[in-house]
Every structure is written in C-alpha cells, then in structure tokens.
Write an enzyme that holds these catalytic residues in place. Structure first.
Site, PDB file in Angstrom:
ATOM      1  N   HIS A 117       0.849  -1.375  -0.050  1.00  0.00           N
ATOM      2  CA  HIS A 117       0.043   0.134   0.037  1.00  0.00           C
ATOM      3  C   HIS A 117       1.015   1.302   0.005  1.00  0.00           C
ATOM      4  O   HIS A 117       0.348   2.258  -0.553  1.00  0.00           O
ATOM      5  CB  HIS A 117      -0.801  -0.097   1.167  1.00  0.00           C
ATOM      6  N   CYS A 153      -9.623  -3.496 -10.301  1.00  0.00           N
ATOM      7  CA  CYS A 153      -9.411  -2.145  -9.615  1.00  0.00           C
ATOM      8  C   CYS A 153      -7.991  -2.461  -9.059  1.00  0.00           C
ATOM      9  O   CYS A 153      -7.542  -1.432  -8.107  1.00  0.00           O
ATOM     10  CB  CYS A 153     -10.307  -1.716  -8.642  1.00  0.00           C
TER      11      CYS A 153
HETATM   12  C1  PEP Z   1      -6.249  -5.568  -4.747  1.00  0.00           C
HETATM   13  O1  PEP Z   1      -5.976  -6.236  -3.661  1.00  0.00           O
HETATM   14  O2  PEP Z   1      -5.822  -5.557  -5.627  1.00  0.00           O
HETATM   15  C2  PEP Z   1      -7.171  -4.145  -4.306  1.00  0.00           C
HETATM   16  C3  PEP Z   1      -7.323  -3.330  -5.139  1.00  0.00           C
HETATM   17  O3  PEP Z   1      -7.270  -3.861  -2.839  1.00  0.00           O
HETATM   18  P1  PEP Z   1      -6.215  -3.268  -2.014  1.00  0.00           P
HETATM   19  O4  PEP Z   1      -4.822  -3.132  -2.727  1.00  0.00           O
HETATM   20  O5  PEP Z   1      -6.591  -2.253  -1.178  1.00  0.00           O
HETATM   21  O6  PEP Z   1      -5.819  -4.559  -0.946  1.00  0.00           O
END
Ligand code: PEP
Ligand code: MG
Length: 564
Positions: free
Chosen positions: A195, A489
C-alpha cells in the site's frame, strides 16, 4: 557528479510510481526501540542532573517541532505545533522526572513509563482524547531519541526538498508525505503492490521499491530516481539531470472516454484513498470511481468512526462525481492496513487472518454503521453508488453481504475477487452479486503465495503470472454466465500493456490511480477490441510472467513511442 572515467554507480529495484526526480538522499531513521524495563541510573550518577536531562530533551524536541512547524503550512503546520506543545506536557515530563528522582530509573526508561501512563489515561477517555495517544507516543519517541542521541523518528523534515530512502514505509507514513518536499522515494524493501507503493503512485511521487542495494546509499548523496524503470543513479551527470527534467515536464491528458480504436467502450475509473483526492481524479477525466478505499479515511482512529463522520467523508467523494458511478468498498482492515477498532495484533499470519469482510463476523456493528452511512451519503448526493466487500471467499459470504446491503436500500451490491476461491466460484457468486471487481494485488498474493509486501518475492508477485491471468479469465466467464460486469481495480489496471490483455479477457472497466489514466487510455485507444482478445490469448498461453509480458509488449509498438 561522476567523472567521465569512473563507471557510474546505480541501484536497481522495481519501479512502482512513474516519473523521474533528482535530489539529495535523506534517510528515514529506524524506529525508536523501547528502553529495557528496570534500567536504573548507575550509583555514581546524580539523580537531579539526570532528571534535568529530561527537561532539556523535552525542550529540544519542542524547539525542533516548532522550527519544523514554522517551515510547514496548512495541516502540517497545525499538527507540528500541537505536537510541539505536547512535548512540554507537564504530566508527561514531571512524572518522568519523579521516576528518576524517586526510583532512580534511567531517564529514557522513565519517559517511556510516564508516557505509558498518559496513553492509558487518554485511551480510557475514548473519542477525541483516545485519538491523541498516537501523538503522545510520537513525542515519547522523540524525547527518548534525544536522550539517547538517536535521530528523531518519523519522516525527516529538512529545510529543502529531498529523496526519502527507507527500508519500508507504512501506508499511513506515505499518505502524510508532501510531494513538494519528498520528490521521490526509494525503499530497500517493500513490494510492488504494497500500500505504500500504491499511495506513492496516487500522490505522483516517483518511487522504486525492492532496491536492496539502496541500503548502502549514504545520506546526502545526489541521486536520480526513475520510478518507471526502477533505477536509482548515484551522482548523475548534468545531461542525465536535464533529460529527466525534460521528461518530467511532459504531461499527457485523458479526454474522459476510455475506448479501443474501434470504439469498444471501456470506462476508465479512478481509485480513491483519501476523499480530498476525489476532485483531482474527476478533473483528470476519470469516468467514475472504481474503488474507494474507505479504510484510508480512518487510519488515524482508535475508535470506530461515527456514522455522521463517515457520511461527511463519503459525501466528499460522491459530490466530486455527481451523476457518475462510485464503487464504495467497505472497510478493508488488516495485514498492512490495520485499524485498531477492527483488527487484532496477535495473529500469526495477518494476510490470511480476520481481515476485509471477515472482520464483520466479529464486529457486525461496524459494517452495519458503515452501510447506514453509505446509504445516507448516497441519498444526499446524485452519484450512482455501488457497494462492494473486500476479501470475499465464498458464495455464502456473498449472499450475506448482498443481503445486508439490500436491507440498507443499497441495490447495487458486489464483491471483490481477490481470493482464488472467489475467482473459481465466480459463477455462483455472480448469480448473487450485481458485479465483481478483481483486486489483482491480493489475487496475485494469494494465487502465488507471495507476500505482496516482500520485495524479495517481486518476481512471483506479478499479475502477469499466467496463473493469475487464468483466474481473471475464470472470473470473467462467471460474469458472462449471468451477464454481470467484471472490473479490475488492482494495480494491474494501471499497467497499459496489461490493461489491453484484461479487456481481451472480458474485463468491462478498469480502475486505477488517476495519474495512470492518460497512459492507459492512449494504449487502449491504439488497438482494436479483437487485438485485445488476441493478445489476451497470447498472454494466457505463456508459461511465465516475463514470457507473457514480453510477448504482449512486442505487439504494442505504441508503448515504445510513448516511452512506457
Ligand atoms: C487489490 O487487492 O488488488 C485491491 C485493489 O485492494 P487493496 O490493494 O486495497 O488490497
Ligand atoms: Mg485487496
């Protein structure tokens, strides 16, 4: 600057946030360790003088924070000024001094214990006061660092723009970075879909992760970071600096309509973290929001946010996208995004633990309140609100979530597909859910059993892995069975070559950080829908991630033309 005769030194990592920047390296200090319990003054030390050292350290920390505050503006200034006041808090300082005078505790240990008492008291009061416990811990760490001669913890604050070099950064630390001061980030650890990397990308700060060799770069070195290529050049030449500045100055835009060259529509949507980024995403042409990561609103909270507080945050995003689709994801707490009011800290494998939708069995009221807040925000704005749950693994979980959404009047309820089981069960899941959105970051992590935070496993952590592509194809087949849209996404959507493959696999919408929209639109607009399908088959037939990527890229000359 390097001389013409010496080979130029450089470090290679993984580029996770495109852009080039030159600057002076400043190191992120190590966290301050807890001074061992029971450490006392040695018998020859004067207790009064030792107690005075605490006052002096508190004074120094207060001065440093005030200086930093006077150089900052807006929220940064307020935060620093408030923290400066806390550094002189009489309860904290006097109690610590008393522990030195009366029990002859070592000053650093005394400050630690005194802060623990203040933290307990504030936490007991709950609400706003409980929120302040983090500030007390911050001040404690700064005073302990001053007492033991260590650098102040947290993101450094020199009086010039700089390149931040860290082992790793938390998403919260990254979100607090000011792009006008931190011009690039280098992490010696960190994974490509951590993240911290995602936040750097959304802030437009060029970033390179998993650059193991960067740990040896000394503070003060001038480097050129290329966040697309994943390279860090030490002591760049004047020509390299000028070329980087020229490329950084080139700006591409998006006209607000994603489509292939033959007109097949692929709405290009934005991923939103903090609500204050929503307007910029709308201004960048995003056709809606494909992923609103609501947990990013509440990283600094110890207590669950009130419904009214949530409504205010959600409305800010919905208002920026009046009349357009906004997919709100319910809180995805856990792993590298802990929320103290939802996640426990004692799980042996947090990525496989009670995270995402799973937290709602332990804390059903938090999800109930969130759905209430989303419904209220939706009623007050004109955006077309869709809701989805993260980390759904089974048909039963889908049924439960969809049922709960419907009970709140939220008609368009979907699920994220980020666990392989959900991809393989997408038929029955999409018989219940109105849509699916594939989170390729976690889908890759779980399909490849490779922690997305570990730079060392970056080769496995690639959404180009044929196994991951197979799971995406399976999800699209499940969607087609019930005529339900499947979007992506995860970060894969922001890789323009992969975006083409995703569309060829049957993905209906792509959602990414707003800064990636122009490149994705340009590459998608250069190929027909049929070419997307052909390239998808080519990628699926490959036997490795590198093979799939190379085969597809070889058919997309536009990438070279655009320097992607
Ligand atoms: C993912 O896991 O691809 C996602 C979009 O959620 P996050 O990155 O917030 O875990
Ligand atoms: Mg995820």
């Amino acid at each position: 600057m390097s001389s013409a005769t010496e080979p130029q030194q450089h470090v290679i990592g993984i580029g996770v946030s495109p852009g080039r920047a030159t600057g002076v390296v400043v190191l992120m200090p190590d966290p301050v360790p807890e001074p061992p319990a029971g450490t006392t003054l040695d018998p020859s030390t004067d207790g009064e003088q030792a107690a005075e050292r605490i006052a002096a350290a508190s004074h120094q920390v207060q001065g440093d924070l005030q200086d930093a505050g006077s150089r900052a503006n807006g929220t940064g200034r307020e935060v620093l000024e408030t923290t400066a006041m806390m550094a002189a808090d009489p309860t904290l300082i006097c109690t610590a001094q008393q522990l030195v005078r009366e029990v002859r505790l070592d000053p650093a240990r005394a400050v630690w214990q005194s802060a623990a008492q203040v933290i307990d008291q504030l936490a007991g009061l709950g609400g706003y006061m409980a929120e302040r416990t983090r500030d007390v811990a911050d001040v404690r760490d700064r005073i302990v660092a001053a007492l033991s001669g260590q650098p102040a913890p947290g993101v450094p604050n020199p009086d010039h723009p700089f390149i931040l070099l860290a082992k790793d950064l938390s998403p919260a630390d990254t979100a607090a970075l000011d792009p006008s001061r931190v011009v690039a980030i280098i992490m010696s650890g960190g994974g490509p879909t951590s993240h911290a990397a995602i936040v750097a990308r959304s802030l437009g700060i060029p970033a390179v992760v998993a650059a193991a060799g960067a740990a040896a770069i000394a503070e003060g070195t001038v480097v050129l970071v290329d966040g697309a290529a994943g390279t860090v050049i030490l002591d760049p030449t004047d020509e390299q600096i000028a070329r980087a500045a020229e490329l950084a100055g080139r700006v591409r835009t998006f006209d607000g309509t994603g489509r292939t060259s033959d007109g097949h529509r692929v709405p290009l949507l934005a991923n939103i973290g903090r609500p204050d980024g929503a307007q910029a995403a709308a201004d960048a042409g995003a056709e809606g929001v494909g992923l609103f990561r609501t947990e990013f609103c509440f990283f600094d909270r110890l207590d669950a946010p009130s419904i009214a507080d949530q409504v205010a945050h959600y409305r800010q995003v919905l208002a920026a996208f009046s009349g357009k689709k906004v997919v709100v994801r319910t809180l995805d707490a856990g792993a590298d995004k802990p929320l103290p009011f939802l996640t426990s800290t004692d799980e042996p494998n947090p990525a496989l633990g009670v995270r995402g939708f799973r937290t709602s069995s332990r804390n059903p009221e938090v999800l109930e309140d969130q759905l209430t807040a989303i419904a209220q925000a939706a009623a007050a704005e004109t955006a077309d609100v869709w809701v989805m749950a993260p980390m759904v693994a089974t048909v039963a979980e889908t049924e439960e979530f969809v049922g709960r959404c419907h009970a709140h009047g939220l008609a368009t309820a979907g699920v994220m597909v980020e666990v392989p089981s959900a991809a393989l069960q997408s038929g029955p899941i999409l018989a219940r859910a109105a849509f699916a959105s594939i989170g390729t970051n976690d889908l890759t992590q779980y399909a490849m059993a490779a922690d997305r935070l570990l730079g060392e496993l970056a080769t496995l952590s690639s959404p180009w892995q044929p196994a991951v592509l197979q799971l995406i194809a399976a999800t699209c087949r499940g969607g087609a069975q019930h005529d339900r849209p499947v979007g992506v996404c995860g970060e894969a959507a922001a890789d323009p070559a992969l975006a083409v493959v995703l569309v060829g696999l049957g993905v209906a919408t792509l959602s990414m950080t707003a800064r990636a929209l122009p490149d994705a639109a340009a590459v998608l607009g250069s190929v027909t829908h049929e070419t997307c399908r052909q390239l998808a088959q080519l990628a699926l037939a490959a036997e490795s991630a590198e093979g799939a990527r190379a085969a597809v890229r070889a058919h997309l000359p536009v990438l070279e033309e655009l320097g992607l």
